[in-house]
Design an enzyme around this catalytic site. Sequence first.
Site, PDB file in Angstrom:
ATOM      1  CD  GLN A  76      -2.879  -1.287   2.320  1.00 51.50           C
ATOM      2  OE1 GLN A  76      -2.884  -2.049   3.450  1.00 51.50           O
ATOM      3  NE2 GLN A  76      -3.764   0.069   2.791  1.00 51.50           N
ATOM      4  NE  ARG A 112     -13.631   0.604   3.496  1.00 53.29           N
ATOM      5  CZ  ARG A 112     -14.156  -0.116   2.275  1.00 53.29           C
ATOM      6  NH1 ARG A 112     -14.093  -1.421   2.198  1.00 53.29           N
ATOM      7  NH2 ARG A 112     -14.797   0.613   1.227  1.00 53.29           N
ATOM      8  CB  CYS A 113      -9.518   2.143  10.482  1.00 48.91           C
ATOM      9  SG  CYS A 113      -9.090   3.056  12.218  1.00 48.91           S
ATOM     10  CD  GLU A 138      -9.509   4.704   6.344  1.00 51.22           C
ATOM     11  OE1 GLU A 138      -8.355   4.040   5.954  1.00 51.22           O
ATOM     12  OE2 GLU A 138      -9.567   5.449   7.165  1.00 51.22           O
TER      13      GLU A 138
END
Lengths: 287, 806
Positions: free
Chosen positions: B237, B384-385, B760
């Site tokens: 990522q 996802r935060c 998110e």
Amino acid sequence: MIPGSFSYHRPASVADAVKLLSDLGDDARPLAGGHSLVPMMKLRLATPAHLVDLHGIATLKGIRRDGSNLVIGAMTTQHELLASDDIAQSMPILHEAALLIADPQVRYRGTIGGNVANGDPGNDMPALMMTAGATYRLEGAGGARDVAAADFYQGAYFTALEPGEILTAVSIPVPAAGHGYAYEKLKRKVGDYATAAAAVVLTMSGGKVATCSIGLTNVHETPLLATDAAKAVIGTSLDAATLKKAAAAAEAIMAPAADARGPVEYRKHVGGIMVTRALQRAAAKAK
Amino acid sequence: MNDLTPTREQRSAALEGMGCKRKRVEDIRFTQGKGNYVDDVKLPGMLHGDFVRSPHPHARVKKIDDSEALKVPGVLAVITAETLKTVNLAWMPTLAGDVQMVLADGKVLFQNQEVAFVVATDRYAADDGINKVIVEYEPLPPLVDPFKSMDADAPVLREDLVGKTTGAHGPRKHHNHIFEWTVGDKELTDAAFKKAEVTIKEMISYHRTHPSPLETCQCVCSFDKIKGELTIYGTFQAPHVIRTVVSLIAKLPEQKIHVIAPDIGGGFGNKVGAYPGYICAAVASIVTGKPVKWVEDRIENLTATSFARDYHMTTEIAATKDGKVTGLRVHVLADHGAFDACADPSKWPAGFFNIVTGSYDFPTAHLAVDGVYTNKAPGGVAYRCSFRVTEAAYCIERAMDILAQKLNMDPAELRLKNFIKPEQFPYHSALGWEYDSGDYHTAMRKMMETTGYAALRKEQAEKRAAFKRGETREIMGLGVSFFTEIVGAGPSKNCDILGIAMFDSCEIRMHPTGAGIARMGTKSQGQGHETTWAQIIATEIGIPADNIMVEEGNTDTAPYGLGTYGSRSTPVAGAAIAMAARKIKAKAQMIAAYKLEVHEDDLEFDIDGFRVKGLPEKFMSMKDICWAAYNSVPPGMEPGLEAVSYYDPPNMTYPFGAYLCVMDIDVDTGVYKVRRFYALDDCGTRINPMIIEGQVHGGLTEAFAIAMGQEIRYDEVGNVVTGSFMDFFMPTAVETPHWETDFTVTPSPHHPIGAKGVGESPNVGGVPAFSNAVNDAFSFLGATHIQMPHDYWRNWKAAKDLGAVA
């Protein structure tokens, strides 16, 4: 998640398959849809040196009538069961239960023979076969024999199959016209084994239960026939007290494992509820 | 002008710029199976690596015997910690300032920990090899419960830290203590509690779960001995950060490291940090002189690669009798497993958990976080935060419901009463953040009106009465959630990773024919950057999005950036894109002025070119300007049309939203049905509404999974029991509820195009909505707080504990 090496065999007849299995002995495993065996091989929990693939044997496929019985070849897929008008009409519980097995991809590949022969208590078809009074045809080096589904399951993954034997067909007596049926399965998601499931086939006469058979999935190391529970509802109109009694009788023979689906107490409790709901729905369907 | 002259609307639509529901350009290859993922990379002579892993959660490694493994046909090498020590790589730094064993060095600290790395000519031989490595262990007592980590008699997990009283984030209180992090005014907060009319206190746990991207973590490392260059294809990522980290720990010059992140099948925070597989594959390539591929399987991903959450939050709110909050006090026990492998900005040991005051005007607050070690897999990453924001949002949203219940107030009314008011923005929170913009009351009221909230409450009251009369076995819950996110890490004044400021970048190069390429420091894992980045450029410079190619992931060609996670791409790189595009536009204006023979100031930008003010027929399109940029620039100007921008954001962005979950639960089986789920998101300016909707659908589905069953669970002796998708709840389309999406638009005042992050938000806001729905359903039976996950059997147990089931 990578299987070890193995030899692959694809016989064209039951006789050839039986010969291969008896020649190769314990190192060989028959391969049907592979949905149980292949994942076990990927985890190296199963390490057969030989796989005997049954897909090349044409006689193992198909659904036919034999007098008052439906005979289903072992390599008939769940998808083919679902596509059969004969089964949908004369044996609708089989249709209903097959729809609850995993997902379409699995059903295209998974077979009735593999499902009932593997002895996995999580599989849906074994309890159904016991409920329907089915018999299995087993063929081995010593010839063919028929074993009642009710006598077939001995423990988790232990069955009446002798080394070298193959389950070649399932024979199910067609239930009476107007019978009621239901397969109630509680599962966490598509593709999961049942937290608990109950199969019911019954007939009604004058508003009362005339005959009844109840099978249970995944609440014991083998599929179960809940005979006491079935007895408890004969002659009743399935009033609340009777349903309670039947659920209790069914729960009394359950011995599920605690797992991520829930603790033992929960799995037995919902097992009883599946029995209650299946009885009610089956009675409503009976004519 | 004639009938064929396009209208302004047609010209604007042809650009497919911001606001357009442009179809995702990357889907053409993805939907045809033509993506190019790491496992598609096949290099000549490539070898394969696989791990021997520990069956024990805590044990001493007495002996590793590789002699039988080396006899397996195809097996070339077995790498252990002893091998790695020769290149000083037996341990690696984590992004959280801790160190982590690459391969077991004397001890194993969690089940499935990496013990040895077998390198072979194919994947099958490697697996044959790992089954032949014989490891002798001496089991040690496992430490599973984080609440026992700091007991006096707790086993020592990290022998490497014995005697070290200070860690990366200050003093350590105990041999299993990692850090304590405190924020806020303790005295003022204690005082607020002392004089509070009403208080609530609850230990709210957010269980351990896992990002579980469909594509697991993997890499191919190829070391060229002649050139001394290392090429790494990986599921990264943040490819640039990986290159820098590799350079620092492997002591290779950074220009000789080529990191390439091809298509990525989902990241969700799982692919930010570095894992032992990367180091082992790189070392194996150096040792063997061949490319080495490492691809983890699902069990390895779920049980050894970084988990998320595992926060245990003791939460107290002080309030007045009429429901005005006066103070917030939170203590968090953070279970990091065997190594602190969080992937947060380096100065933030608990991420941005200090957003825990949420959307409410708390006059004072105090937060303390204690991080501890246990015999579990290391982490935890931001699933996802934006760095512990999910935990914070769950904490405050659950606590507000508990307060509402205590005050006998409607949870929506309590929130409306305590929201930060529109005129208070920019708002300085008690725990140190400056919220950029928001209009919470409008969003909340829109949610309540659209869903018919009052009618739903009425129906719930009737159903509760019917339940009490024994007429139904079903209970109904309404889960209200109002979240404020903090995304866009981050301003260099407070955000860095290992000292690298968290800017991001964009480079745009226009070609003579009016097409161009844009390269970014970010890396899409499914977010649709190739689609949306081109849309920003389209609107900014008036070139159709279809004419802009977007490229990410190759550290040799892309400008340096910090990557994609924490919903930072749009707030940071999205801004860099706009700023680079504006540089292009400024030069284009000079060229247009020269060609149209007017002064620059006499030009105005008009959709897809420049027009002379007051002379509508004098117009030069951007397409023509691109051509001119390469062959007839004004005297003294360099030819060409390209720009680069590195954007250091002045602040974070603060997206928010109002969610409602309507749930029915059968108390006899615990089976729930999500009858309705409404999600209103405000992410400021909306670049592609269809992609936003897709992001919201995906995030809500993950939130649904987490709240309703998705967990990484250990038994009491440290065995991880959720190692496959059979038991780790991954909902299919069949289980997934129907999502209703809605929006308001409150632009960010400091972002060049007013956009905030959104990816998110639905995970952050969704989890409390589901959990509040379950808790709300049971509240009339006497429940105050039921811990997640709310799977069937636990719902049944809640009903049973409350006496609703015999």
